[in-house]
Design an enzyme around this catalytic site. Structure first.
Site, PDB file in Angstrom:
ATOM      1  N   ARG A  70       0.843  -1.188   0.000  1.00 19.91           N
ATOM      2  CA  ARG A  70       0.000   0.000   0.000  1.00 19.91           C
ATOM      3  C   ARG A  70       0.881   1.242   0.000  1.00 19.91           C
ATOM      4  NH1 ARG A  70      -4.757  -1.676   4.363  1.00 19.91           N
ATOM      5  NH2 ARG A  70      -5.436  -3.545   3.237  1.00 19.91           N
ATOM      6  N   ARG A 107       2.641   1.247  10.365  1.00 22.38           N
ATOM      7  CA  ARG A 107       2.106   1.599   9.051  1.00 22.38           C
ATOM      8  C   ARG A 107       3.221   1.487   8.021  1.00 22.38           C
ATOM      9  NH1 ARG A 107      -2.643   4.272   7.894  1.00 22.38           N
ATOM     10  NH2 ARG A 107      -2.871   4.835  10.094  1.00 22.38           N
ATOM     11  N   GLU A 155      -6.342  -0.606  15.432  1.00 19.69           N
ATOM     12  CA  GLU A 155      -6.959  -1.570  14.526  1.00 19.69           C
ATOM     13  C   GLU A 155      -5.991  -2.691  14.158  1.00 19.69           C
ATOM     14  OE1 GLU A 155      -8.161  -2.005   9.873  1.00 19.69           O
ATOM     15  OE2 GLU A 155      -8.120   0.026  10.703  1.00 19.69           O
ATOM     16  N   SER A 201     -10.215  -5.713  10.103  1.00 20.04           N
ATOM     17  CA  SER A 201     -11.427  -5.070   9.611  1.00 20.04           C
ATOM     18  C   SER A 201     -12.189  -6.112   8.808  1.00 20.04           C
ATOM     19  CB  SER A 201     -11.066  -3.864   8.735  1.00 20.04           C
ATOM     20  OG  SER A 201     -12.191  -3.098   8.426  1.00 20.04           O
ATOM     21  N   ARG A 236       1.046  -6.153  12.703  1.00 22.12           N
ATOM     22  CA  ARG A 236       0.381  -5.511  13.836  1.00 22.12           C
ATOM     23  C   ARG A 236       0.173  -6.498  14.983  1.00 22.12           C
ATOM     24  NH1 ARG A 236      -3.562  -0.493  12.272  1.00 22.12           N
ATOM     25  NH2 ARG A 236      -2.050   0.555  10.923  1.00 22.12           N
TER      26      ARG A 236
END
Length: 429
Positions: free
Chosen positions: A262, A277, A349, A352, A391
């Site tokens: 990403r 991130r 988070e 999801s 994560r």
């Protein structure tokens, strides 16, 4: 993608759904374009019928020896042929314009999704676990003495720039163990089918799941036209693209462990410290392809699968339902799982899980044949993280940190680490 027939039948409902997402009404513009498209198709069909009728009369005039009528009709056929071609081209242009317009419109939220403008209005609905009471100031993952040397940002920056990391030694093995643990749990306990898929895909696959055209800047494209997947949602969901499956094949519950890519466009200056991130990361993804009437139950099931990973690792978390303003483009409803990070003193988070209804299936033309007979219908698709491996590594390290700088590792990982139970100075002991 939305069903144009549904918009025709209830434009007010369509606009109301857009309003819940903070968007202006679009039904009038879309239906005007649809009306023009349908009129062009009708005109082309009428002209085609006239051409066919004139073509039949040409032969009859020739047989009668009526040369003047023959020439007149032959000229008429040529004229109609050109007219039909122009009309068909206009109908095709309008059809493409309508499809392009619909490709940019987000999915409609389900009725029970809370209204809200942004993440501040998401709603917490469940918590599990109690964060450890620490008698020392907790550190973030990259600050832990046990991690020093095992999480190398300097070398990664030399190789690739910012937002990359090199994992080494015990830290790398814990990361690998987490991915293996997740896959084994999903396959053995949750009944998902494991797949190994490409990380380079054609544009059509990205269009199918909704990353293109709207979110092109969030992903990476190669010079020869491939796209690097932002998640295995792209590959797993596209298994059904352009196909008609038997109902007996549903639900298809799939999982894959892949690298993900990403660009993190729009996140400049956000979460720059550590590996929270990254441009490249690993994730164990879950995808379900099912009948539309089964989607809600499958959504709940997938959330439980993701929660089971966290619970077996002993990681405190909370479940929230995203409001309309924070929900993803293709989602009808989304649950986020947020894991407790003592180093940040907050929940972040880690998963999801979304149900998309038939939105993605229409984009990729993925259908199933009902066992009871009748026309093929679009499937429903769902996707979710089960979990983001990096994560999860952060959560394991931060929640297991001790006052002496070591990290106590979850019991569920011990078999994957050769019986080792702790991380000390970058090594497993």
């Amino acid at each position: 993608m939305h069903d144009i027939r549904t918009i025709r039948e209830n434009p007010a409902q369509f606009d109301a759904a857009l309003a819940r997402r903070g968007l202006a009404p679009l039904s009038s513009e879309i239906l005007s374009l649809d009306e023009a498209r349908r009129a062009a198709i009708h005109a082309a069909e009428t002209a085609q019928a006239d051409q066919n009728a004139a073509s039949k009369q040409v032969g009859a005039a020739k047989a009668r020896g009526d040369e003047a009528e023959f020439e007149r009709l032959r000229a008429l056929v040529a004229e109609k042929k050109a007219e039909v071609g122009a009309m068909q081209a206009e109908a095709a242009r309008l059809d493409t314009e309508l499809r392009d317009k619909l490709l940019w419109v987000p999915n409609s939220p389900l009725d029970d999704v809370p209204d809200g403008a942004d993440e501040a209005e998401n709603v917490e609905i469940h918590r599990w676990g109690t964060p450890r009471a620490l008698n020392f100031k907790p550190l973030e993952h990259y600050q832990l003495p046990a991690v020093q040397g095992g999480m190398d940002f300097a070398t990664a920056a030399k190789l690739s720039g910012s937002r990359f990391v090199v994992l080494k030694g015990g830290v790398a093995r814990i990361h690998r163990a987490l991915a293996q643990f997740m896959l084994d749990l999903h396959v053995t306990d949750h009944g998902l089918t494991e797949a190994i898929t490409p990380v380079l895909v054609l544009p059509e696959a990205m269009f199918g799941t909704g990353q293109l055209p709207k979110f092109a800047e969030d992903s990476y494209a190669t010079t020869n036209g491939w796209w690097m997947i932002p998640t295995a949602e792209v590959t797993l969901t596209n298994f059904v693209a352009g196909e008609v499956w038997d109902e007996s094949a549903l639900p298809a519950r799939l999982t894959a462990h892949t690298n993900c890519f990403r660009s993190e466009a729009g996140s400049a200056g956000k979460d720059t410290a550590g590996m929270l991130r990254q441009h490249q990361f690993e994730k164990v993804e879950m995808v379900t392809i099912c009948r539309p009437e089964d989607a809600i139950a499958e959504h709940d099931r997938m959330v439980k699968c993701a929660e089971d990973v966290l619970e077996k690792l002993g990681l405190p978390y909370r479940r929230i339902v995203l409001c309309t303003g924070d929900m993803g483009f293709g989602a009808q409803k989304t649950y986020d799982l947020e894991v407790w990070l003592p180093g940040q003193d907050t929940f972040r988070e880690i998963s999801s899980v979304s149900t998309c209804g038939q939105f993605q299936a229409r984009r990729m033309n993925g259908r199933y044949k009902p066992a009871a007979g009748g026309k093929p219908e679009f499937v429903a698709t769902l996707n979710g993280s089960g979990l983001a491996v990096g994560r999860c590594l952060i959560a394991v390290l931060e929640n297991g940190q001790e006052a002496d700088g070591s990290v106590t590792l979850p019991e569920a990982l011990h078999p994957y680490l050769g019986g080792k139970t702790r991380l000390v100075d970058g090594a497993l002991v």
